[in-house]
Design an enzyme around this catalytic site. Structure first.
Site, PDB file in Angstrom:
ATOM      1  CG  PHE A   1       4.249  -0.170  -8.772  1.00 47.07           C
ATOM      2  CD1 PHE A   1       3.384  -0.216  -9.861  1.00 47.07           C
ATOM      3  CD2 PHE A   1       5.236  -1.134  -8.687  1.00 47.07           C
ATOM      4  CE1 PHE A   1       3.501  -1.200 -10.833  1.00 47.07           C
ATOM      5  CE2 PHE A   1       5.357  -2.122  -9.652  1.00 47.07           C
ATOM      6  CZ  PHE A   1       4.489  -2.164 -10.732  1.00 47.07           C
ATOM      7  CB  ILE A   2       5.557   6.582  -6.975  1.00 51.11           C
ATOM      8  CG1 ILE A   2       5.814   7.446  -5.740  1.00 51.11           C
ATOM      9  CG2 ILE A   2       5.381   7.430  -8.215  1.00 51.11           C
ATOM     10  CD1 ILE A   2       7.117   8.207  -5.800  1.00 51.11           C
TER      11      ILE A   2
ATOM     12  CG  PHE B   1       9.348  -1.436  -9.933  1.00 48.20           C
ATOM     13  CD1 PHE B   1      10.355  -1.568 -10.871  1.00 48.20           C
ATOM     14  CD2 PHE B   1       9.023  -2.525  -9.144  1.00 48.20           C
ATOM     15  CE1 PHE B   1      11.030  -2.769 -11.029  1.00 48.20           C
ATOM     16  CE2 PHE B   1       9.693  -3.734  -9.294  1.00 48.20           C
ATOM     17  CZ  PHE B   1      10.709  -3.858 -10.243  1.00 48.20           C
TER      18      PHE B   1
ATOM     19  CB  ALA C   1      -0.902  -0.019   1.231  1.00 52.29           C
ATOM     20  CD  GLU C   2       2.509   0.862  -3.751  1.00 52.19           C
ATOM     21  OE1 GLU C   2       1.270   0.786  -3.659  1.00 52.19           O
ATOM     22  OE2 GLU C   2       3.230  -0.112  -4.074  1.00 52.19           O
TER      23      GLU C   2
ATOM     24  CG  HIS D   1       7.885  -3.450 -13.765  1.00 47.90           C
ATOM     25  ND1 HIS D   1       6.722  -3.939 -14.293  1.00 47.90           N
ATOM     26  CD2 HIS D   1       7.898  -3.865 -12.468  1.00 47.90           C
ATOM     27  CE1 HIS D   1       6.066  -4.645 -13.379  1.00 47.90           C
ATOM     28  NE2 HIS D   1       6.758  -4.613 -12.267  1.00 47.90           N
TER      29      HIS D   1
HETATM   30  C1  LIG Z   1       0.842  -0.789  -6.605  1.00 47.37           C
HETATM   31  C2  LIG Z   1       1.904  -1.820  -6.716  1.00 47.37           C
HETATM   32  N1  LIG Z   1       2.859  -1.891  -5.784  1.00 47.37           N
HETATM   33  C3  LIG Z   1       3.839  -2.804  -5.869  1.00 47.37           C
HETATM   34  C4  LIG Z   1       3.884  -3.674  -6.907  1.00 47.37           C
HETATM   35  C5  LIG Z   1       5.012  -4.698  -7.015  1.00 47.37           C
HETATM   36  N2  LIG Z   1       4.451  -6.030  -6.753  1.00 47.37           N
HETATM   37  C6  LIG Z   1       4.059  -6.809  -7.765  1.00 47.37           C
HETATM   38  S1  LIG Z   1       3.319  -8.195  -7.217  1.00 47.37           S
HETATM   39  C7  LIG Z   1       3.555  -7.775  -5.611  1.00 47.37           C
HETATM   40  C8  LIG Z   1       3.089  -8.691  -4.528  1.00 47.37           C
HETATM   41  C9  LIG Z   1       1.675  -9.069  -4.672  1.00 47.37           C
HETATM   42  O1  LIG Z   1       1.299  -9.929  -3.649  1.00 47.37           O
HETATM   43  P1  LIG Z   1      -0.141 -10.565  -3.612  1.00 47.37           P
HETATM   44  O2  LIG Z   1      -1.147  -9.492  -3.816  1.00 47.37           O
HETATM   45  O3  LIG Z   1      -0.252 -11.352  -2.381  1.00 47.37           O
HETATM   46  O4  LIG Z   1      -0.214 -11.480  -4.890  1.00 47.37           O
HETATM   47  P2  LIG Z   1       0.673 -12.752  -5.223  1.00 47.37           P
HETATM   48  O5  LIG Z   1       1.796 -12.277  -6.078  1.00 47.37           O
HETATM   49  O6  LIG Z   1       1.138 -13.330  -3.932  1.00 47.37           O
HETATM   50  O7  LIG Z   1      -0.234 -13.682  -5.931  1.00 47.37           O
HETATM   51  C10 LIG Z   1       4.198  -6.558  -5.521  1.00 47.37           C
HETATM   52  C11 LIG Z   1       4.568  -5.907  -4.248  1.00 47.37           C
HETATM   53  C12 LIG Z   1       2.887  -3.570  -7.872  1.00 47.37           C
HETATM   54  N3  LIG Z   1       2.835  -4.369  -8.943  1.00 47.37           N
HETATM   55  N4  LIG Z   1       1.907  -2.646  -7.748  1.00 47.37           N
END
Ligand SMILES: Cc1ncc(C[n+]2csc(CCOP(=O)(O)OP(=O)(O)O)c2C)c(N)n1
Ligand SMILES: Cc1ncc(C[n+]2csc(CCOP(=O)(O)OP(=O)(O)O)c2C)c(N)n1
Ligand SMILES: [Mg+2]
Ligand SMILES: [Mg+2]
Lengths: 328, 342, 328, 342
Positions: free
Chosen positions: A86-87, A83, A59-60, A129
């Site tokens: 995602f800001i 990244f 949660a940014e 990205h």
């Molecule tokens: C807004 C945002 N913040 C960070 C990311 C980087 N990121 C990509 S997947 C992920 C983890 C996601 O975890 P979850 O929602 O549990 O899904 P899972 O990959 O475990 O299936 C992150 C932090 C992103 N894509 N979007």
């Protein structure tokens, strides 16, 4: 001095500042056990514990908002956004809150936070990205915006950002992380002041202004055209806000020609501001149009290699613009 | 005023149950009355064209004063929203200070006249500077509480928000964070049934935002926000939980919004006459007054005196603030960044 | 043609388009029963029902995200953000989502939404009810950004925006809502094409480029300096993206002098892009530096009158810049 | 394959309870096996340096295939996230189409090679284009469902997300909106205990995101996501609720993430060997296979054949996609806006 990568410069800055001042802490997604997806915070959690190196929920807005709150209560947070792409969900917390806390309280509160985010493309990151986001924040009074292009600067600028009493957006180009190596002062008080550009190459034919990865592309391009007798002066802005107006104008006074290079989309990118500054305050020095080489106006960098390459302002495109400008 | 106490023989009154002495209750009552008097006055100033914008907390006073009562001003933190006049007064903001912001004077300690009135903030009382975007403050409160916890400080953080504000992502992100880390945080939702014109049923699918607490893994309670002592009881539990490491609490106080949303609004456009009349009967001050009279803690005469005192305080505040100098346009560019070398 | 206010132009556009096409709907905070805090949507809920004129929860990201979703399923949403200052929480939905749906799906999905928001100051709105936000969005490929300055344009541009197949950010200056009156074509097909500037005043001494309220301030300033023999040409951009490059360059070719006026903070405001464009593609026409008159670099407009006035780029400041430019 | 059915006498098997005929169960099994085979292959391609980035759904297949089974492809909508390979295949994406995106080929129907692989989207199957920022899709799903409701269309919307994604404001805003309007929406949380390296306990203070449903005023269920038939049952209830105007459902399926987060991650950095071993035993395919064998719906030979078929399908997909042309750099600026006059 030891030769290190840019990301090592980042890590050293964090480590030294955390050791120096126990108010400094780091928060973000995966910054703890994993040490960050680019390993910028590797080893810090082991050293400083999970409260000061916190793996946050995904949660940014929360990351930045919690950083702000912790700063209000005496801590000095360095928030990592995984990244720069995602800001955006934190835009409100950064622009409406962090940037204005001092101003809106007439100086009775302040917000000494740092927000770090890897940005930029050329790393097969695709549409989400690869983005450059500096223009959004360099437009916002109350923020400082910093982009290092060398390992020594990464360290010295980040340390200065952490010690700065105001919110600093600190953007690190992903492609420079391991590609760019250089000597890094061991000195714990190696600080690079915010707001000062660096002249990376002296020249008299034209002034080339860039930041981040593009600084290196400009230096390559300058080498290319040097053989043809074109001597480009290459300025690495390092800080977009505050902007080192004097460095820019002094150089243009000398060269009479200006080229601005950035990876972000052309229209409304921060290079527009640099051009506007030169066109008003440096107009009398100019012998030629102010040129810009920048990313095209498409939403972002495609994942597939041919289109990613086509997007990137590389040394060849820059050299071509240098030739055009010098010949004007 | 304790000499006027006449507790009815044989029954234990609600304030006694709470172990409150009469002075404590009367102090809270006075705070509510002062807040109301100030609040009413600012609407008068607005109608007179002397205050371009006002937004008020009439109807919310009991919940706010009760919440303030459990905090230690200057130690605990308050991260309020724009309806919290009574809260801020109770935490140490003076009537004059508030009026300085209504008139946007240079001396206004909140913002030097930069912000709209009721965008509270007062460093010495640990009332955190706030803005207009709804719900951003809740995340700051979580961050303050996190710092308190990590630094091992015995501090509690109260943050407030309207029921409309709970729809925002920031509110959710903050609640979740606070629950994960069991932070010493209390989120008080002042639920007045409307977000400007948007009624509760279009805002959420449940009766009370506190129903969300368990989904975060935190405690939650809904309370009649018109009942000072009821809110006080809930807030005490919450603050004890926070102090003892039991984590955050979500409190939803059902209150009434007596005025239009702000001086730019006219609630008759979207609330029926009937609804307005029913709502206006839910006056927390009238209610406490009735209780105090019945409990013999207050007489009509003492009440009149108190009201006069408050009115005098408001008069003085208005006059003094009105005379204070306006901000200097030359200061427009100050405090964007820390002064060089500062 | 009847003389109407700018906000009446907005309301007529919404009403006509909703009547014409039942896919068009309106959503936002207080747009229903109350008719919007500025009454832009007054009467629409009665006419078209609460499903097509929806009072949403207080959540801007949701407003824009739901708009996007409804567009994916065949509707044409016009989302109202109550004040442009509160659009920041929706930044991610606008920039990462709306702007990229067509591009990222290689044309297989599209996102025909309109996001309306009142912006700008001078209405004792203080730090958070006065902001200009157009620069953030005019930087984003995939978006269109429109700002009307007359009632006829408000109607014609908004109708065109609703019929546009891509996402359009439609910013209305609050101070123009009731202050600016003018004739408004009754014609249901009165469309003003996006991407075309309007020359509001012809002149040969200098080109003055503005949008929104500033157009009117420039016209006032032009009247002031006309008495001194300075004839300013005033261009109202109307669309910042797409930008009418030809209108700008044609005028500068004629006048050889350019002044750009905007209310937003100077540094990184959209006027920088206009300056950069002229400095590259119009350099040969220029006889003088490109000047900008804009809001100062402070977080936003203070609530108190003296500082609010000091912030505002008004006719006097603009006239002074015109004199300076003409005298160069 | 129905000739191979040998239901044990006297007991009613789970699939019978659900009124499923053997073919239906075997079809779902096949989808899971194909998804797994494709998924595994893409990791091989990654290690060979032929696919720069992969992210997969191994361990999530049962939940996804069950969810797909209740939708009518091309009528109902799916708004997925990057782990949903099995879901998308079940809804009509072909193996070749997927491989076109892995190789970022021009023909890739999702994005023409513009997006990273697994950023699903397929217009003809009503799989909505998705992006990388977590949780934005959930709000779109609410908007699609709102349009379906207002337009009176009989359409259900499924959206999926990881448990980490539920921490985002967008998720909250969408859930609240869906509950207020009782939209025909199902939100399936694929809870695999990790968000990259961040474990569940640092993500939320409750065991299951479905515990939040009641706080929105919607139905919620937690289900063992390794059990195809259990998920199917829950999804059926949800889809019936949606179709009959009963509003949204929040389903949390507990699944396992077999692989590292993506090819850029190494989960051994943050999960112990022991934990990984226990987790890897939670294989939904093995489990269904066991069930099918036990129920006599499948024989070892038939299973081998099925695996061979799937492998052949994957081989073909890889080969054909590999040979397809890369995008033309000249197309870089296409589709930023609608073509003039289009
Ligand atoms: C807004 C945002 N913040 C960070 C990311 C980087 N990121 C990509 S997947 C992920 C983890 C996601 O975890 P979850 O929602 O549990 O899904 P899972 O990959 O475990 O299936 C992150 C932090 C992103 N894509 N979007
Ligand atoms: C992010 C954001 N969106 C919109 C607004 C405009 N606005 C100010 S107050 C308000 C309603 C708030 O309602 P609620 O949270 O219930 O608090 P109340 O005013 O009823 O006490 C709105 C929509 C805002 N200030 N911030
Ligand atoms: Mg309310
Ligand atoms: Mg997960």
């Amino acid at each position: 001095m030891a030769v290190k990568t840019l990301i090592e410069g980042v890590r050293e800055a964090l480590d030294e500042e955390m050791a120096r001042d126990e108010r400094v802490w780091v928060l973000g997604e995966d910054v703890g056990r994993k040490g960050g997806v680019f390993l910028a915070t590797e080893g810090l959690q082991e050293k400083y514990g999970p409260s000061r190196v916190l793996d946050t929920p995904l949660a940014e807005s929360c990351i930045v908002g919690v950083a702000i709150g912790s700063a209000l209560n005496g801590m000095i947070p360095v928030a990592e956004i995984q990244f720069a792409d995602f800001i955006h969900p934190a835009f409100d917390q950064i622009v409406s809150e962090a940037a204005r806390i001092r101003y809106r309280s007439n100086g009775s509160f302040s917000c000494p936070i740092v927000v770090r985010a890897p940005f930029g493309g050329g790393v097969h990151g695709g549409l989400y990205h690869s983005q450059s986001v500096e223009a959004f924040y360099a437009h916002v009074p109350g923020l400082k915006v910093v982009i290092p292009s060398t390992p020594a600067d990464a360290k010295g600028l980040l340390k200065a950002a952490i010690r700065d009493p105001d919110p600093v957006m600190f953007f690190e180009h992903k492609k420079t992380y391991r590609l760019v190596r250089g000597e890094v002062p061991e000195d714990g008080d190696h600080l690079v002041p915010l707001g000062r550009a660096a002249i990376r190459r002296q020249g008299t034919s034209l002034t080339c202004i860039a930041w981040g990865l593009m600084t290196h592309h400009c230096l390559e391009a300058a080498d290319q055209v040097a053989a043809e007798g074109i001597e480009a002066e290459v300025i690495d802005l390092r800080s977009l806000r505050p902007l080192d107006r004097d460095a820019i104008l002094d150089s243009v006074r000398k060269t009479a020609r200006a080229l601005i290079v950035y990876e972000d989309n052309l229209t409304g990118g921060f290079g527009a501001e640099v051009a506007a500054l030169i066109a008003s305050d440096g107009f009398e020095y100019l012998d030629a149009p102010i040129l810009r080489v920048a990313g095209p106006d498409v939403p972002a960098m495609p994942f597939n290699k041919p289109q990613e390459d086509a997007f990137m302002p590389g040394p060849d495109k820059i050299a071509a613009a240098m030739r055009k400008l010098a010949a004007y | 005023m304790s000499e006027e106490v006449k507790a009815p023989a044989g029954t234990r009154m609600a304030h006694e149950e709470l172990g409150l002495d009469p002075d404590a209750v009367l102090t809270m009552y006075r705070r509510m009355v002062l807040a109301r008097a100030l609040d009413r006055r600012m609407w008068v100033l607005n109608r007179q064209g002397r205050a371009p914008f006002v937004i008020s907390g009439q109807g919310h006073e009991a919940a706010q004063v009760a919440a303030a009562a459990v905090l230690r001003p200057g130690v605990d933190w308050a991260v309020p929203y724009y309806r919290d006049l009574a809260l801020c007064l109770a935490l140490g903001m003076t009537a004059r200070e508030f009026m300085l912001s209504v008139f946007a004077r240079a001396e206004d300690p909140t913002s030097g006249g930069r912000q709209m009135p009721s965008h509270f903030g007062l460093a010495r009382a640990r009332i955190v500077t706030t803005s207009s975007p709804v719900a951003t403050q809740v995340v700051h409160a979580a961050g303050i509480a996190y710092a308190a916890k990590v630094r091992g400080l015995d501090e509690v953080v109260l943050t407030t928000i309207g029921e409309g504000g709970t729809s925002k992502g920031d509110w959710h992100e903050a609640m979740n964070f606070a629950a994960v880390h069991r932070l010493p945080l209390i989120c008080l939702v002042e639920d007045n049934d409307y977000a400007i014109s948007v009624p509760h049923r279009l805002q959420m699918g449940v009766d009370s935002a506190a129903e969300r607490a368990s989904g975060y893994g935190m405690a939650g309670t809904t309370v009649d926000g018109g009942d000072l002592l009821a809110v006080l009881k809930v807030m005490r539990t919450a603050v004890e939980r926070a102090r003892s490491g039991g984590g955050p609490t979500l409190v939803c106080a059902k209150v009434a919004r007596f005025t239009s949303h702000s001086s730019d609004d006219d609630q008759r456009r979207y609330r029926s006459q009937e609804e307005l009349e029913t709502m206006l009967r839910r006056d927390p001050i009238e209610r406490l007054r009735g209780y105090l009279l019945e409990a013999g803690l207050l007489t009509e005469e003492a009440d009149d005196r108190l009201l006069q005192e408050c009115t005098a305080e408001v008069d003085e505040a208005v006059q003094s603030a009105q005379e204070a100098p306006a901000p200097d346009p030359a200061d427009l560019e100050r405090h964007v960044y820390a002064a060089e070398g500062a």
